[in-house]
Motif scaffolding. Structure first.
Motif, PDB file in Angstrom:
ATOM      1  N   ILE A 263       0.860  -1.186   0.000  1.00 38.37           N
ATOM      2  CA  ILE A 263       0.000   0.000   0.000  1.00 38.37           C
ATOM      3  C   ILE A 263       0.892   1.231   0.000  1.00 38.37           C
ATOM      4  O   ILE A 263       1.750   1.388   0.878  1.00 38.37           O
ATOM      5  N   LEU A 264       0.686   2.115  -0.968  1.00 37.52           N
ATOM      6  CA  LEU A 264       1.452   3.352  -1.096  1.00 37.52           C
ATOM      7  C   LEU A 264       0.550   4.541  -0.821  1.00 37.52           C
ATOM      8  O   LEU A 264      -0.492   4.700  -1.454  1.00 37.52           O
ATOM      9  N   THR A 311       3.960  -7.670  -6.800  1.00 36.77           N
ATOM     10  CA  THR A 311       2.800  -7.874  -5.940  1.00 36.77           C
ATOM     11  C   THR A 311       1.708  -6.858  -6.263  1.00 36.77           C
ATOM     12  O   THR A 311       1.975  -5.796  -6.850  1.00 36.77           O
ATOM     13  N   PRO A 312       0.475  -7.127  -5.892  1.00 32.24           N
ATOM     14  CA  PRO A 312      -0.596  -6.128  -6.062  1.00 32.24           C
ATOM     15  C   PRO A 312      -0.277  -4.851  -5.285  1.00 32.24           C
ATOM     16  O   PRO A 312       0.335  -4.898  -4.212  1.00 32.24           O
ATOM     17  N   ILE A 313      -0.706  -3.718  -5.839  1.00 34.60           N
ATOM     18  CA  ILE A 313      -0.408  -2.417  -5.232  1.00 34.60           C
ATOM     19  C   ILE A 313      -1.686  -1.609  -5.087  1.00 34.60           C
ATOM     20  O   ILE A 313      -2.465  -1.489  -6.038  1.00 34.60           O
ATOM     21  N   PHE A 341      -1.730  -6.494 -10.107  1.00 39.43           N
ATOM     22  CA  PHE A 341      -2.777  -5.517 -10.431  1.00 39.43           C
ATOM     23  C   PHE A 341      -2.568  -4.300  -9.553  1.00 39.43           C
ATOM     24  O   PHE A 341      -1.886  -4.360  -8.528  1.00 39.43           O
ATOM     25  N   THR A 342      -3.138  -3.181  -9.957  1.00 40.88           N
ATOM     26  CA  THR A 342      -3.059  -1.944  -9.178  1.00 40.88           C
ATOM     27  C   THR A 342      -4.464  -1.392  -8.951  1.00 40.88           C
ATOM     28  O   THR A 342      -5.348  -1.543  -9.801  1.00 40.88           O
ATOM     29  N   ILE A 369      -7.281  -5.842   1.141  1.00 37.88           N
ATOM     30  CA  ILE A 369      -6.847  -7.016   1.919  1.00 37.88           C
ATOM     31  C   ILE A 369      -7.764  -8.199   1.652  1.00 37.88           C
ATOM     32  O   ILE A 369      -7.302  -9.340   1.476  1.00 37.88           O
ATOM     33  N   ASP A 370      -9.067  -7.964   1.591  1.00 34.34           N
ATOM     34  CA  ASP A 370     -10.013  -9.052   1.297  1.00 34.34           C
ATOM     35  C   ASP A 370      -9.727  -9.676  -0.058  1.00 34.34           C
ATOM     36  O   ASP A 370      -9.850 -10.900  -0.239  1.00 34.34           O
ATOM     37  N   LYS A 371      -9.304  -8.850  -1.010  1.00 28.66           N
ATOM     38  CA  LYS A 371      -9.067  -9.333  -2.374  1.00 28.66           C
ATOM     39  C   LYS A 371      -7.768 -10.122  -2.481  1.00 28.66           C
ATOM     40  O   LYS A 371      -7.640 -11.019  -3.332  1.00 28.66           O
ATOM     41  N   THR A 372      -6.808  -9.824  -1.626  1.00 31.23           N
ATOM     42  CA  THR A 372      -5.489 -10.448  -1.734  1.00 31.23           C
ATOM     43  C   THR A 372      -5.186 -11.459  -0.637  1.00 31.23           C
ATOM     44  O   THR A 372      -4.159 -12.132  -0.671  1.00 31.23           O
TER      45      THR A 372
END
Length: 373
Positions: A263-264, A311-313, A341-342, A369-372
């Motif tokens: 997470i950015l 990783t997903p961002i 994915f972003t 978080i639920d998605k990953t």
């Protein structure tokens, strides 16, 4: 004989000139009204100046030197200070005043949250100080077991977030954001644990901050958290400078295998770009000095490093960020070409430091978080 006669006549004329004050050495006369006569050898003529005129001429010359010299001296001073003390300008653990003297025991922590101080040792001998926080379980709240409860008492399926802070303050000053993530009614991320370990030179950590040092800290923090939570799904969170530190960590292949997502929040592309954004004036030296590879020691080139992240961002961006232009976050997203994915979330009324207070902040992180998970 003719030569002697000519010489005698010339000597008499020269003495006559001296007696009538037509030629005198260059000196200051006591009487201002007297005239000073200067002999121009090239033109073989005499020029007469008063002392007052000479003083005026000198004053204008002096003022001109001051007008040019003072700005040049200030400019040179700024350049020198930037080069010599650039780490003091980039890393400011002493702000707000008293940050390094803060104590967890004297900090107001919500009673519904368990917060413990931990220490991490780096390979080069620095002792990093930080906290690990989570929401108390119902039995802990009822029995008031906060003194005996452990932050390790979590299920192995519960997510753990490693938080990397910005360039000022301590993890204690981030407690309001942690409480928001852990305790904010039903919108909070369930069963989340946050590990917030400060960099060297921050809070009660030893050492002095610099780019290579913070990179070592990031690797040491990751190894520590993974040892404490060997099976839990891990997430990396970076805000501002912490985003640059986190992207360095996330670019390592062995870290990416262990991390579910990153997470950015309001992060810059590089310190060179930040120098140009903060000091856009063409007459200031900062952005020019930052371009030199030999002057700017901390570069944090996140725009290049994010290309190595797979990783997903999740991008959390404040539209009205007063420090980091949103365009830099957009460039980071554009370079995240290898990410699984972003996800991009805008916060219209948010500034650099208050994104966590905005509507949609918790929902965005919870959905990510639920998605990953």
């Amino acid at each position: 004989m003719p030569c002697i006669a000519i010489s005698t006549i010339a000597n008499r004329q020269f003495r006559s000139i001296l007696q009538h004050n037509h030629f005198k050495p260059l000196c200051r006369l006591k009487n201002v009204n007297q005239r000073q006569t200067f002999f121009d050898h090239k033109k073989a003529t005499f020029t007469s100046w008063s002392v007052q005129e000479a003083a005026i001429q000198f004053s204008w010359t002096k003022l001109g030197l001051i007008a040019v010299g003072v700005p040049l001296a200030v400019y040179a001073y700024k350049c020198t200070m930037l080069v010599l003390f650039q780490n003091k300008l980039i890393y400011v653990p002493y702000l707000p005043p008293g940050s390094r003297q803060m104590q967890l025991d004297n900090t107001r922590v919500d009673k519904r949250m368990l917060c413990k101080k931990v220490h991490v040792w780096t390979p080069d001998g620095c002792k990093l100080a930080g906290i690990i926080a989570r929401a108390k379980k119902s039995n802990e709240i009822q029995a008031e077991l906060s003194g005996t409860s452990s932050w390790r008492d979590i299920d192995e399926n519960d997510p753990v977030m490693i938080y990397f802070q910005g360039n000022a303050g301590t993890m204690l000053t981030r407690l309001p954001a942690f409480e928001h993530l852990l305790l904010h009614s039903t919108k909070a991320i369930p069963n989340l644990t946050i590990a917030g370990i400060g960099y060297r030179g921050y809070w009660s950590s030893t050492g002095r901050p610099f780019e290579k040092g913070l990179q070592r800290d990031a690797l040491a923090i990751f190894d520590f958290v993974r040892q404490q939570f060997p099976r839990n799904p891990l997430y990396l969170y970076g805000h501002s400078l912490g985003g640059a530190v986190m992207l360095y960590l996330a670019s390592h292949p062995h870290v990416q295998k262990e991390v579910r997502g990153i997470i950015l929040e309001n992060t810059f592309t590089s310190l060179q770009d930040m120098a140009a954004a903060l000091y856009p004036q063409s007459w200031l030296p900062y952005k020019y000095l930052a371009r030199s590879p030999y002057i700017l020691r901390s570069r944090w080139e996140s725009e290049k490093r994010i290309k190595d992240v797979t990783t997903p961002i999740l991008f959390l961006s404040s539209v009205d960020d007063e420090l980091i232009p949103q365009s830099q976050m957009m460039r980071l997203r554009g370079n995240a070409t290898n990410a699984k994915f972003t996800t991009w979330v805008d916060f219209r009324n948010a500034l650099h430091m208050n994104t966590y207070m905005q509507d949609g902040y918790l929902e965005a992180i919870k959905q990510f978080i639920d998605k990953t998970l």
